[in-house]
Design a protein around this motif. Structure first.
Motif, PDB file in Angstrom:
ATOM      1  N   PRO A 158       0.726  -0.976   0.116  1.00 10.36           N
ATOM      2  CA  PRO A 158      -0.121   0.061  -0.006  1.00 10.36           C
ATOM      3  C   PRO A 158       0.820   1.303  -0.021  1.00 10.36           C
ATOM      4  CG  PRO A 158      -0.831  -1.665   1.542  1.00 10.36           C
ATOM      5  CD  PRO A 158       0.456  -2.285   1.002  1.00 10.36           C
ATOM      6  N   SER A 159       1.926   1.332   0.641  1.00  8.13           N
ATOM      7  CA  SER A 159       2.859   2.619   0.804  1.00  8.13           C
ATOM      8  C   SER A 159       3.291   2.673  -0.599  1.00  8.13           C
ATOM      9  CB  SER A 159       4.069   2.366   1.748  1.00  8.13           C
ATOM     10  OG  SER A 159       4.711   1.032   1.404  1.00  8.13           O
ATOM     11  N   LEU A 160       3.691   1.748  -1.257  1.00 12.33           N
ATOM     12  CA  LEU A 160       4.454   1.906  -2.735  1.00 12.33           C
ATOM     13  C   LEU A 160       3.113   2.689  -3.556  1.00 12.33           C
ATOM     14  CD1 LEU A 160       6.530   1.619  -4.815  1.00 12.33           C
ATOM     15  CD2 LEU A 160       6.034  -0.794  -5.098  1.00 12.33           C
ATOM     16  N   HIS A 210       4.222 -16.267  -4.655  1.00 10.60           N
ATOM     17  CA  HIS A 210       3.414 -14.815  -4.849  1.00 10.60           C
ATOM     18  C   HIS A 210       2.421 -14.983  -3.531  1.00 10.60           C
ATOM     19  CE1 HIS A 210       4.175 -14.499  -9.354  1.00 10.60           C
ATOM     20  NE2 HIS A 210       5.612 -14.195  -8.814  1.00 10.60           N
ATOM     21  N   PHE A 211       2.020 -16.009  -3.094  1.00 11.49           N
ATOM     22  CA  PHE A 211       1.205 -15.883  -1.927  1.00 11.49           C
ATOM     23  C   PHE A 211       2.132 -15.531  -0.758  1.00 11.49           C
ATOM     24  CE2 PHE A 211      -1.945 -18.141   0.837  1.00 11.49           C
ATOM     25  CZ  PHE A 211      -2.766 -17.202   0.972  1.00 11.49           C
ATOM     26  N   ILE A 212       3.047 -16.217  -0.719  1.00 10.99           N
ATOM     27  CA  ILE A 212       4.160 -15.811   0.479  1.00 10.99           C
ATOM     28  C   ILE A 212       4.432 -14.424   0.503  1.00 10.99           C
ATOM     29  CG2 ILE A 212       6.625 -16.124   1.325  1.00 10.99           C
ATOM     30  CD1 ILE A 212       6.228 -19.013   0.522  1.00 10.99           C
ATOM     31  N   ILE A 262       3.820  -9.078   3.034  1.00 10.43           N
ATOM     32  CA  ILE A 262       3.104  -7.517   2.917  1.00 10.43           C
ATOM     33  C   ILE A 262       2.123  -7.414   4.049  1.00 10.43           C
ATOM     34  CG2 ILE A 262       1.945  -5.831   1.661  1.00 10.43           C
ATOM     35  CD1 ILE A 262       3.299  -7.206  -1.021  1.00 10.43           C
ATOM     36  N   ALA A 263       1.168  -8.486   4.125  1.00 11.80           N
ATOM     37  CA  ALA A 263       0.267  -8.199   4.952  1.00 11.80           C
ATOM     38  C   ALA A 263       0.557  -8.370   6.460  1.00 11.80           C
ATOM     39  CB  ALA A 263      -0.888  -9.472   4.865  1.00 11.80           C
ATOM     40  N   LEU A 264       1.459  -9.064   6.987  1.00 13.62           N
ATOM     41  CA  LEU A 264       2.185  -9.219   8.079  1.00 13.62           C
ATOM     42  C   LEU A 264       2.985  -8.017   8.407  1.00 13.62           C
ATOM     43  CD1 LEU A 264       3.437 -12.849   7.992  1.00 13.62           C
ATOM     44  CD2 LEU A 264       1.905 -11.954   9.832  1.00 13.62           C
ATOM     45  N   GLU A 265       3.596  -7.286   7.562  1.00 12.68           N
ATOM     46  CA  GLU A 265       4.451  -6.056   7.792  1.00 12.68           C
ATOM     47  C   GLU A 265       3.491  -5.016   7.987  1.00 12.68           C
ATOM     48  OE1 GLU A 265       6.906  -2.994   5.207  1.00 12.68           O
ATOM     49  OE2 GLU A 265       6.942  -5.051   4.533  1.00 12.68           O
TER      50      GLU A 265
END
Length: 309
Positions: free
Chosen positions: A120-122, A257-259, A264-267
């Protein structure tokens, strides 16, 4: 299908009243999802220009009516809309903001649509830089896998300016069915993270159910008939369990790609102080599979972890 077939299909769509814009569309990222998305655009009558590192990898799309361009810079300068569907956030950043990238070379007024699942930040950064160049950037990640891309039934989650969203609607309608404007730049990516978080835990439940059925000697096909239309029903249950039963682990969506998405979601969750134990566990299981050489398998290969324990 050959070029003539796509032209005939295009006429069929137009006779049915499907709207399209008289715009030239550039597409970067013709992988498992991207190829089917390009075909959808061709079928709806769009002039589609594509960029690939090697022309040979695009021969089938060229036969079907797409035009190959030999650089990102050249493509960006030729088109009215650029769609990207690449692998990782670093690829998104390079394609948009790197030397010879889209932002540096697109004409003022061009619409930039990143359909990659990215940070999202990108997405916010690209939006701001694009706006300074008089470009309209939207983050529009999708869900629905290879089936949704092929059939034009993708769920599309969009962030950016609402006016730009409405202008690009005909293109989204060629690619998907559930198309929702989520809000300002980055909102599409945040929504996709919600999607991936839900899928992560659901995939564990789906695999555990199938492994349980096999363990007690039930017929998995019959179990699926009983549970997929009830409270346990989900897209993963209906679309991926049949592949698991057939031991078909070809990728509709790559484990690697799922990893990336789960990372990203965890971060993002960590930045917000949100605990996501289900997501953490799912990622750890997929990490194990990747370390065993399954990174290029489809996400349904998670069943292998359960059946091997």
């Amino acid at each position: 299908m050959n070029k003539r077939g796509y032209l005939l299909q295009s006429r069929c769509y137009l006779k049915k009243g499907v709207e399209r814009m008289n715009q030239i569309v550039g597409f970067i990222g013709t992988g498992v999802m991207g190829k089917s998305m390009v075909r959808r655009l061709l079928a709806h009558g769009y002039d589609v220009r594509i960029y690939t590192r090697t022309k040979e990898k695009a021969e089938d799309l060229l036969t079907e009516g797409a035009t190959w361009v030999d650089s990102i810079a050249s493509l960006a300068n030729q088109v009215d809309v650029v769609i990207t569907m690449v692998g990782y956030p670093k690829d998104v950043e390079e394609v948009y903001l790197g030397e010879g990238g889209i932002v540096q070379n697109a004409k003022a007024g061009t619409y930039l649509i990143d359909m990659t699942t990215s940070k999202p930040s990108l997405a916010k950064q690209i939006y701001e830089i694009a706006a300074s160049h008089s470009l309209h950037a939207l983050d529009a990640p999708v869900s629905g896998g290879d089936i949704g891309a092929r059939e034009g039934t993708l769920a599309i989650m969009v962030g950016g300016d609402e006016t730009a969203f409405h202008t690009i609607q005909p293109i989204f309608q060629a690619l998907g069915k559930n198309i929702v404007f989520q809000g300002e730049a980055g909102s599409g990516q945040y929504t996709k993270m919600c999607n991936q978080i839900a899928i992560a835990s659901n995939m564990m439940g789906v695999c555990e159910a199938l492994a349980y059925a096999k363990k007690v000697g039930l017929q998995p096909e019959n179990v699926l008939k009983s549970i997929e239309s009830g409270a346990a029903g989900s897209w993963s249950l209906s679309n991926l369990v049949p592949r698991m039963i057939k031991e078909d682990y070809s990728p509709g969506f790559y484990i690697k790609h799922f990893i990336k998405d789960m990372s990203i979601a965890l971060e993002s969750a960590k930045e917000m102080g949100l605990q996501t134990p289900g997501l953490e566990l799912a990622k750890s299981l997929y990490d194990e599979l990747a370390n065993q050489g399954e990174e290029n398998s489809g996400t349904q290969a998670l069943i292998k972890w359960y059946l091997s324990t």
